[in-house]
Design a protein around this motif. Structure first.
Motif, short mmCIF file in Angstrom:
data_model
loop_
_atom_site.label_atom_id
_atom_site.label_comp_id
_atom_site.label_asym_id
_atom_site.label_seq_id
_atom_site.Cartn_x
_atom_site.Cartn_y
_atom_site.Cartn_z
N PHE A 50 0.87 -1.18 0.00
CA PHE A 50 0.00 0.00 0.00
C PHE A 50 0.90 1.22 0.00
N VAL A 51 0.49 2.25 -0.71
CA VAL A 51 1.35 3.41 -0.88
C VAL A 51 0.80 4.64 -0.14
N ILE A 56 -6.80 5.27 0.97
CA ILE A 56 -6.07 4.00 0.90
C ILE A 56 -5.72 3.74 -0.56
N LEU A 57 -4.43 3.73 -0.84
CA LEU A 57 -3.96 3.46 -2.20
C LEU A 57 -3.06 2.23 -2.17
N VAL A 58 -3.32 1.31 -3.08
CA VAL A 58 -2.46 0.13 -3.20
C VAL A 58 -1.73 0.19 -4.54
N CYS A 136 -11.26 -1.78 -5.86
CA CYS A 136 -10.36 -0.66 -6.16
C CYS A 136 -10.74 0.06 -7.45
N ALA A 137 -10.57 1.39 -7.42
CA ALA A 137 -10.74 2.21 -8.62
C ALA A 137 -9.35 2.68 -9.06
N VAL A 156 -8.72 2.15 -2.82
CA VAL A 156 -9.66 1.18 -2.25
C VAL A 156 -10.98 1.91 -1.96
N VAL A 157 -12.04 1.46 -2.63
CA VAL A 157 -13.34 2.11 -2.43
C VAL A 157 -14.22 1.30 -1.47
#
Ligand SMILES: Cc1cc2nc3c(=O)[nH]c(=O)nc-3n(C[C@H](O)[C@H](O)[C@H](O)COP(=O)(O)O)c2cc1C
Length: 203
Positions: A50-51, A56-58, A136-137, A156-157
């Motif tokens: 995850f970044v 929340i961004l993967v 995820c979008a 992450v939605v």
């Protein structure tokens, strides 16, 4: 004494071997995507983390196959979404088999007899058995290196976590039992967990 390895003198395969030996164990993102004919594509990716956590961004690093984007990368860029599943250690054989380079029109999910169910906020289905699934979008795609690896970042939605794994706002890692990758056909499971007590002693 150390063995000193100058990346400038190593070929691509040797660099790959070095880094898949150094960055271990790697968690596995088991990624479902939608092919343009509506079939569900599934493949594992262990170059992932995850970044960001707010939002929340993967991020997943997807290499190319003979210079062309892998089906997962092509599907994510076209559909702008994906579902990232955590695989349980008991699913190792399925994870490994889902990495077979099937033609784009063949669904790994159908081939492996996996069950899916609809996601809530994306059109890509999620795996019914997954202990964790992240809808995820697509946020961003960046290209790196001579081989043009694509680093795909998704927001992450919606997170699905099986209820027995979620206690006091945390995931019970010892029950999640995630599968990890070493290299090639080598995998790992999580060994004994330990924590430090407030007095600094290992419990
Ligand atoms: C456990 C495991 C982890 C993998 N991790 C990656 C990875 O991080 N990046 C990558 O490009 N390929 C990775 N692969 C290879 C892809 O899964 C493989 O190329 C797959 O066929 C891609 O499927 P697709 O064409 O349907 O996207 C991994 C394979 C396995 C078995």
């Amino acid at each position: 004494m150390t063995v000193q390895l100058d990346p400038a003198t190593l070929d691509a395969a040797a660099c790959y071997r070095l880094m898949t030996g150094v960055v271990v164990p790697r968690p596995i993102a088991w990624v479902s995507t939608l092919h343009e004919d509506g079939r569900v594509n599934l493949a594992p990716f262990s170059c992932y983390t995850f970044v960001s956590y707010e939002p929340i961004l993967v991020g997943i690093s997807i290499g190319r196959r003979a210079g062309a984007p892998k089906d997962t990368a092509a599907n994510i860029q076209r559909e702008r979404e994906f579902v990232l599943q955590v695989a349980h250690e008991s699913e190792a054989a399925l994870v490994h088999a889902s990495a077979e380079p099937f033609p784009p029109t063949v669904s790994e999910v159908e081939q492996l007899g996996l069950r899916t169910e609809p996601s809530r906020l994306v059109r890509t289905p999620r795996l019914s058995t997954a202990p964790v699934a992240l809808e995820c979008a697509l946020e961003q795609v960046m290209t790196f290196g001579n081989a043009g690896s694509q680093f795909v970042v998704g927001r992450v939605v919606l997170a699905h976590v099986r209820d027995e794994l979620y206690r006091d706002g945390k995931i019970e890692t010892d029950q999640l039992r995630p599968l990890a990758r070493i290299a090639g056909p080598s995998y790992a499971t999580i060994g004994r967990l330990f924590r430090f007590r407030p007095n600094g002693q290992r419990g």
